[in-house]
Design a protein around this motif. Structure first.
Motif, mmCIF file in Angstrom:
data_model
loop_
_atom_site.group_PDB
_atom_site.id
_atom_site.type_symbol
_atom_site.label_atom_id
_atom_site.label_comp_id
_atom_site.label_asym_id
_atom_site.label_seq_id
_atom_site.Cartn_x
_atom_site.Cartn_y
_atom_site.Cartn_z
ATOM 1 N N THR A 475 0.835 -1.204 0.000
ATOM 2 C CA THR A 475 0.000 0.000 0.000
ATOM 3 C C THR A 475 0.869 1.253 0.000
ATOM 4 O O THR A 475 0.610 2.210 -0.740
ATOM 5 C CB THR A 475 -0.935 0.007 1.220
ATOM 6 N N ALA A 476 1.913 1.251 0.822
ATOM 7 C CA ALA A 476 2.829 2.394 0.847
ATOM 8 C C ALA A 476 3.559 2.538 -0.492
ATOM 9 O O ALA A 476 3.765 3.650 -0.990
ATOM 10 C CB ALA A 476 3.830 2.221 1.987
ATOM 11 N N SER A 477 3.927 1.415 -1.080
ATOM 12 C CA SER A 477 4.595 1.473 -2.382
ATOM 13 C C SER A 477 3.649 2.004 -3.446
ATOM 14 O O SER A 477 4.052 2.768 -4.337
ATOM 15 C CB SER A 477 5.092 0.077 -2.770
ATOM 16 N N PHE A 478 2.410 1.615 -3.375
ATOM 17 C CA PHE A 478 1.417 2.122 -4.320
ATOM 18 C C PHE A 478 1.295 3.640 -4.185
ATOM 19 O O PHE A 478 1.253 4.362 -5.189
ATOM 20 C CB PHE A 478 0.072 1.445 -4.051
ATOM 21 N N ALA A 479 1.245 4.139 -2.945
ATOM 22 C CA ALA A 479 1.173 5.584 -2.736
ATOM 23 C C ALA A 479 2.390 6.283 -3.327
ATOM 24 O O ALA A 479 2.279 7.364 -3.928
ATOM 25 C CB ALA A 479 1.051 5.890 -1.242
ATOM 26 N N THR A 480 3.558 5.677 -3.165
ATOM 27 C CA THR A 480 4.776 6.253 -3.739
ATOM 28 C C THR A 480 4.665 6.374 -5.257
ATOM 29 O O THR A 480 5.029 7.398 -5.850
ATOM 30 C CB THR A 480 5.988 5.373 -3.385
ATOM 31 N N ALA A 481 4.148 5.326 -5.886
ATOM 32 C CA ALA A 481 4.001 5.352 -7.340
ATOM 33 C C ALA A 481 2.999 6.428 -7.769
ATOM 34 O O ALA A 481 3.215 7.135 -8.759
ATOM 35 C CB ALA A 481 3.561 3.976 -7.828
ATOM 36 N N VAL A 482 1.897 6.572 -7.030
ATOM 37 C CA VAL A 482 0.906 7.600 -7.366
ATOM 38 C C VAL A 482 1.526 8.991 -7.274
ATOM 39 O O VAL A 482 1.310 9.845 -8.144
ATOM 40 C CB VAL A 482 -0.328 7.483 -6.446
ATOM 41 N N VAL A 483 2.317 9.227 -6.222
ATOM 42 C CA VAL A 483 2.973 10.526 -6.064
ATOM 43 C C VAL A 483 3.882 10.807 -7.258
ATOM 44 O O VAL A 483 3.902 11.922 -7.802
ATOM 45 C CB VAL A 483 3.782 10.567 -4.751
ATOM 46 N N PHE A 485 3.628 9.693 -10.337
ATOM 47 C CA PHE A 485 2.825 10.023 -11.528
ATOM 48 C C PHE A 485 2.191 11.400 -11.406
ATOM 49 O O PHE A 485 2.079 12.126 -12.401
ATOM 50 C CB PHE A 485 1.750 8.967 -11.739
ATOM 51 N N LEU A 486 1.772 11.789 -10.204
ATOM 52 C CA LEU A 486 1.169 13.114 -10.020
ATOM 53 C C LEU A 486 2.180 14.225 -10.282
ATOM 54 O O LEU A 486 1.840 15.285 -10.818
ATOM 55 C CB LEU A 486 0.606 13.246 -8.607
ATOM 56 N N ARG A 487 3.420 13.996 -9.875
ATOM 57 C CA ARG A 487 4.457 15.012 -10.063
ATOM 58 C C ARG A 487 5.107 14.916 -11.441
ATOM 59 O O ARG A 487 6.037 15.669 -11.733
ATOM 60 C CB ARG A 487 5.513 14.851 -8.972
ATOM 61 N N ARG A 488 4.621 13.943 -12.229
ATOM 62 C CA ARG A 488 5.133 13.743 -13.583
ATOM 63 C C ARG A 488 6.622 13.445 -13.590
ATOM 64 O O ARG A 488 7.349 13.767 -14.539
ATOM 65 C CB ARG A 488 4.817 14.942 -14.467
ATOM 66 N N ASP A 489 7.067 12.880 -12.492
ATOM 67 C CA ASP A 489 8.443 12.387 -12.422
ATOM 68 C C ASP A 489 8.408 10.896 -12.686
ATOM 69 O O ASP A 489 7.377 10.249 -12.640
ATOM 70 C CB ASP A 489 9.039 12.648 -11.034
ATOM 71 N N GLU A 490 9.559 10.326 -12.908
ATOM 72 C CA GLU A 490 9.645 8.877 -12.963
ATOM 73 C C GLU A 490 9.352 8.352 -11.564
ATOM 74 O O GLU A 490 10.023 8.728 -10.601
ATOM 75 C CB GLU A 490 11.051 8.440 -13.399
ATOM 76 N N PRO A 491 8.319 7.521 -11.387
ATOM 77 C CA PRO A 491 8.000 7.026 -10.049
ATOM 78 C C PRO A 491 9.212 6.397 -9.385
ATOM 79 O O PRO A 491 10.050 5.767 -10.032
ATOM 80 C CB PRO A 491 6.906 5.986 -10.311
ATOM 81 N N GLU A 492 9.293 6.600 -8.077
ATOM 82 C CA GLU A 492 10.412 6.048 -7.340
ATOM 83 C C GLU A 492 10.442 4.532 -7.492
ATOM 84 O O GLU A 492 9.429 3.882 -7.717
ATOM 85 C CB GLU A 492 10.286 6.444 -5.864
ATOM 86 N N GLN A 493 11.619 4.000 -7.332
ATOM 87 C CA GLN A 493 11.783 2.565 -7.515
ATOM 88 C C GLN A 493 10.977 1.797 -6.462
ATOM 89 O O GLN A 493 11.120 1.994 -5.275
ATOM 90 C CB GLN A 493 13.269 2.192 -7.381
ATOM 91 N N THR A 494 10.092 0.974 -6.942
ATOM 92 C CA THR A 494 9.330 0.093 -6.056
ATOM 93 C C THR A 494 9.339 -1.287 -6.682
ATOM 94 O O THR A 494 9.678 -1.458 -7.857
ATOM 95 C CB THR A 494 7.874 0.563 -5.901
ATOM 96 N N GLU A 495 8.944 -2.250 -5.895
ATOM 97 C CA GLU A 495 8.863 -3.610 -6.402
ATOM 98 C C GLU A 495 7.439 -3.971 -6.794
ATOM 99 O O GLU A 495 7.086 -5.138 -6.871
ATOM 100 C CB GLU A 495 9.408 -4.581 -5.352
ATOM 101 N N LEU A 496 6.610 -2.959 -7.041
ATOM 102 C CA LEU A 496 5.262 -3.224 -7.521
ATOM 103 C C LEU A 496 5.338 -3.806 -8.936
ATOM 104 O O LEU A 496 6.087 -3.299 -9.779
ATOM 105 C CB LEU A 496 4.430 -1.950 -7.550
#
Length: 945
Positions: A475-483, A485-496
């Motif tokens: 869930t926390a990793s999902f939030a990181t990915a959403v952030v 995409f919202l900032r139009r940056d490359e999403p931080e590295q997650t194992e999603l």
């Protein structure tokens, strides 16, 4: 705003309302049944008939239904025209052909909307003499009585239960004159808002079964404005109490909703409505108890527990004062342990007694850290904590790791309404008024996006557009990915995996495209990363280039009624129970220690070993509480504390709104507010400093004022609710109605003469019927009544328009915390799944339940009857791997503790996790281990494999 004419009077009105709502807002009495201010119009009852004229030359007009008629500029209407009155009277007569006329025995009598409307139409003669239709009533569970013969087929019950609250097991069956509102078969109503049928129904079809067990008429109840103590939403309630007339103690007999537009509106959840009965529990503490000092046989009590005897209050206060004197002279250490389910004033009184250095919060480190994080997040200027109407207006919702169906039910009900906003927008585009409920609901189209991310299977899944069942780390990793995409940056590295990253991208697109996006999270999963992730998403939305918003709505659910209030009293990093246990463990042993525990069962807060260390490290344990619990059995001295309905004070809800509640009645026996016991001990101690606020404290408002001066964020408490000196025309506000009966006879067996009522030195209210009775003059009046309006529908007489705020100042204000922007957040752990120390280990995760997770309501008899036996939920994959079947007996081993539970299989629970109901009776001491690893084994014939 259009101008219309009603019976010769011109009015400037709200063009968005129908004619019925307009009349009611103007104070014009117009009968109705099927319309409800929160649910709109369907035109089912035909009771609100009025005459509409084409122009001033029209002498006859036409008959229209007020609830289905939009107001138009220049409209001419008549409510009192003979044709309209005769039609309304005829409707009542038709409705009454099958009504049983059982008002003298009907529990709705005296607050029945049908009675009010019958009187309002002026129809008093019945011509029907035939046989009446009869129905068989159903068993609907321990909360609701069913008397179908009283039904007038207004459809309010199914409209609320199915359309508004999302229930599926109550429906309209049959047709024509044989319509039947019930279930396919007998059984408990499954929706968590079923109790609102009691207030929604305009007759006595659905009544409060818990109230039936100690029933009195509405006008014989003593009431005061109060706050529901069973979660942190802070719903306003109107508890009703009455003495039994046989010399017994006053009984809290029911709780009803008290309208507050920004918090609970017209509705309460079932836990808040029926959980009150813990006050009348057999486990209630009414006398001061002291541990017996004589020697007992070994089997009399469990290890560490004490056997108590009743002690006179004066002796107990004297003993407490001696302890306090020794502490003032430096011969004893006095330590206070606070409580998130007690008022700010009680907690502050304990802090004054023991000093700030010896004051601990009564929570484990992880729980206090979460509360401080919630407080910290809400200080960010980019984040707004929304009110309930603001939640209902959201057009995109992301719920991260919080089962609000069970941790904050009233918020879940608001989210359910938010899911209809896309449908409502389509109605606006088609020029369909929103009050035209049936037409709006028939519109095609998908609901507004609601995304559920996390563990568990909440009831909101039926309205969700996207669902992701995952662990807290995911869930926390999902939030990181959403952030990202919202900032139009490359999403931080997650194992999603890629599919979940795609879901995060869609979530970001929907949230950024919304005009009023809402993020919901909280402390339910006990994950710092989830709360941080929710805050990061909200901040990213506030900064999003696609919107013109400066703030984003973020609702963070706290666990208990005053959790956020407790967070204001302690600095981050200090005050947790583990810290206190470490101090006691490292003590030199030369200075004896007394623990003063305020309304807190420590065995629900920390593991048994830590609590045993706490209690064993103290030479004396003093407890102030309402119910006998595990901590009370270890105490040397126990003082009976007042429950919420018996006391006055302040709570702070999850949104940071401080609210005042007032005593409904005085507790039985020697029950009094905790701060009074502490003040009594301070006053009896000669060594206690006389200039301290507690030493001479006489009124609770003195503590409120001291709190406001000590903690800047709580400065609003100084002006929160009028103090004991407040008067209207020289009078206090009456708690009893002007029709209160039997008061001269209620104690007749003891005294022939009428005794004066109990005095209330703390509130601008009296425990009698003498005083201000008008709810229009003060919001302190919880007995909502108006001439001709005896039912709860009378609340519309005291609102600023339909669905508006109550007239007069509501007793609530948002606390004023200094703005402090959040730092950028990076999750501590972004692994998709946890690793385990052994093949048998699984991660225990908390599952919250409306009935059973809350400590106090679980002691209410009706709720206790529906609480499950201890169980655990395991994923289908893990169950298959471990050869576990549904219903098997499992053993959970964690540290040195063992728990036997029944196995339940889930197709949605993530692999590697086991869901355990938080706070469930029998599993309370397991709470502190959630979430965390544990060994789970199947038991064969009483032996583990």
């Amino acid at each position: 705003m259009p101008t219309i004419t009603i019976d010769g009077e011109d009015y400037e009105v709200d063009g968005e309302q129908n004619l019925l709502a307009t009349c009611l807002s103007l104070g014009i009495n117009l009968p109705y049944f099927c319309w409800h201010p929160a649910m709109g119009s369907v035109g089912a009852c035909r009771q609100c008939a009025v005459i509409e004229y084409k122009d001033t030359e029209d002498q006859h007009g036409k008959l229209v239904m007020g609830c289905m008629t939009p107001v138009k500029d220049g409209g001419l209407y008549s409510v009192i025209a003979d044709a309209a009155r005769e039609f309304r009277g005829g409707i009542i007569e038709d409705l009454m052909t099958n009504h049983p006329h059982d008002c003298p025995v009907c529990e709705e009598g005296g607050e029945c909307h049908l009675q009010d409307m019958t009187e309002m139409t002026g129809h008093v003669q019945r011509r029907y003499r035939g046989s009446k239709r009869t129905h068989r009533n159903q068993y609907l569970g321990p909360f609701i009585n069913h008397e179908m013969n009283r039904c007038i087929a207004c459809y309010r019950c199914t409209r609320f239960y199915r359309d508004y609250a999302g229930g599926s097991d109550l429906e309209s069956l049959g047709r024509n004159n044989q319509i039947y509102f019930g279930r396919q078969k007998d059984g408990m109503l499954e929706n968590g808002f079923s109790g609102n049928l009691v207030e929604v129904c305009p007759t006595g079809v659905f009544t409060d079964k818990t109230f039936s067990q100690h029933y009195v008429r509405k006008w014989d109840l003593q009431t005061a404005p109060s706050i529901c103590e069973h979660c942190a939403v802070g719903c306003n309630t109107a508890p009703g109490a009455r003495e039994p007339g046989n010399g017994g103690r006053a009984i809290l007999r029911r709780v009803t909703n008290l309208y507050h537009r920004d918090i609970n509106g017209y509705f309460l959840c079932d836990r808040g409505r029926f959980g009150y009965d813990y006050v009348n529990s057999d486990h209630r503490l009414e006398n001061v108890l002291a541990a017996r000092g004589d020697r007992l046989i070994e089997s009399t009590a469990r290890s560490g527990e004490k056997i108590h005897r009743i002690l006179p209050p004066a002796d107990a206060v004297g003993r407490f004062a001696q302890t306090l004197a020794a502490a003032q002279l430096g011969r004893r250490r006095l330590i206070g342990i606070a409580s998130p389910r007690s008022s700010l004033e009680n907690n502050f009184a304990l802090r004054q007694l023991v000093g700030g250095a010896n004051f601990f919060c009564g929570l484990a480190r992880r729980d206090l850290e979460l509360l401080h994080l919630v407080d910290r997040v809400q200080r960010d200027p980019r984040i707004h904590s929304p009110t309930t109407p603001e939640i209902e207006s959201a057009d995109a919702v992301l719920i991260l790791g919080e089962d609000i169906d069970n941790t904050a039910p009233r918020i879940a009900l608001a989210v359910r309404q938010a899911a209809r906003n896309r449908q409502k927008q389509r109605a606006r585009d088609l020029k369909i008024p929103l009050w035209q409920d049936a037409s709006v609901r028939q519109l095609d189209g998908n609901p507004s996006p609601v995304l559920l991310i996390g563990t568990g299977t909440p009831a909101l899944e039926e309205i969700a557009s996207e669902i992701l069942h995952c662990t807290a780390d995911q869930t926390a990793s999902f939030a990181t990915a959403v952030v990202g995409f919202l900032r139009r940056d490359e999403p931080e590295q997650t194992e999603l995996p890629e599919s979940l990253r795609e879901l995060a991208r869609r979530a970001a697109e929907r949230l950024s495209a919304a005009q009023r996006p809402l993020i919901v999270s909280g402390c339910g999963n006990r994950s710092v990363d989830i709360v941080n992730g929710a805050a990061a998403v909200a901040c990213a939305l506030a900064e999003c280039e696609q919107g013109d918003r400066e703030q984003c709505d973020l609702y963070l659910a706290c666990p208990e009624v005053n959790s956020l209030g407790i967070a204001q009293l302690f600095p981050p990093g200090g005050g947790q129970l583990e810290q206190l246990a470490g101090q006691l463990r490292a003590g030199d042993g030369d200075t004896p220690t007394t623990l003063v525990i305020l309304e807190n069962d420590l065995y629900r807060r920390c593991d048994r070993r830590t609590v045993d260390t706490l209690l064993a490290g103290a030479d004396e344990v003093i407890l102030l509480d309402t119910l006998l619990n595990t901590t009370a059995r270890h105490a040397d001295l126990v003082f009976p504390a007042a429950a919420t309905a018996e006391s006055e004070g302040s709570y702070i809800n999850s949104s940071g709104i401080a609210q005042r509640f007032y005593a409904v009645y005085e507790g039985a026996g020697f029950i009094q507010e905790s701060w009074r016991w502490l003040a009594n001990a301070a006053a009896a101690c000669e060594e206690y400093p006389g200039n301290d606020v507690l030493a001479g404290c006489q009124h609770v408002h003195e503590l409120s004022a001291a709190l406001a001066g000590k903690f800047p964020a709580l400065g609003v408490l100084a002006g929160l609710g009028p103090d004991e000196h407040y008067r209207i025309d020289g009078l206090k506000v009456a708690r009893q109605s002007h029709r209160y009966s039997g008061r001269t006879a209620i104690r007749a067996r003891d005294h022939v003469a009428e005794l004066p009522p109990h005095r209330d030195p703390d509130a601008p209210m009296v425990f009698s019927m003498e005083g201000i009775q008008n709810a229009a003059r003060t919001t302190l009046q919880a007995n909502i009544w108006s001439p001709g309006w005896n039912s709860n529908q009378s609340i519309q007489k005291f609102l600023q328009g339909v669905g508006g705020r109550r007239k007069g100042a509501q007793g609530s204000r948002r606390i004023e915390r200094a703005a402090q922007p959040l730092e950028d957040w990076h999750p501590q752990n972004t692994k998709a799944a946890a690793t385990f120390s052994a093949a048998t280990d699984l991660v225990l995760v908390p599952l919250h339940r409306m009935f059973g997770s809350d400590e106090l309501s679980a002691r209410a008899a009706a709720i206790a009857s529906v609480i499950d036996e201890p169980y655990a939920v395991i994923s289908a994959g893990d169950a298959e791997q471990r050869q576990i079947q549904h219903g098997d007996l499992l053993q959970i081993r964690i540290d040195s503790e063992h728990y036997a539970v029944e196995a339940r299989i889930s197709a949605t629970l993530p692999r590697g996790t086991v869901g355990v109901p938080a706070g469930l009776p029998g599993l309370e001491s397991l709470d502190c281990h959630l979430p965390g690893p544990a060994a789970v084994e199947r038991i064969h014939g009483g032996e583990s494999p």
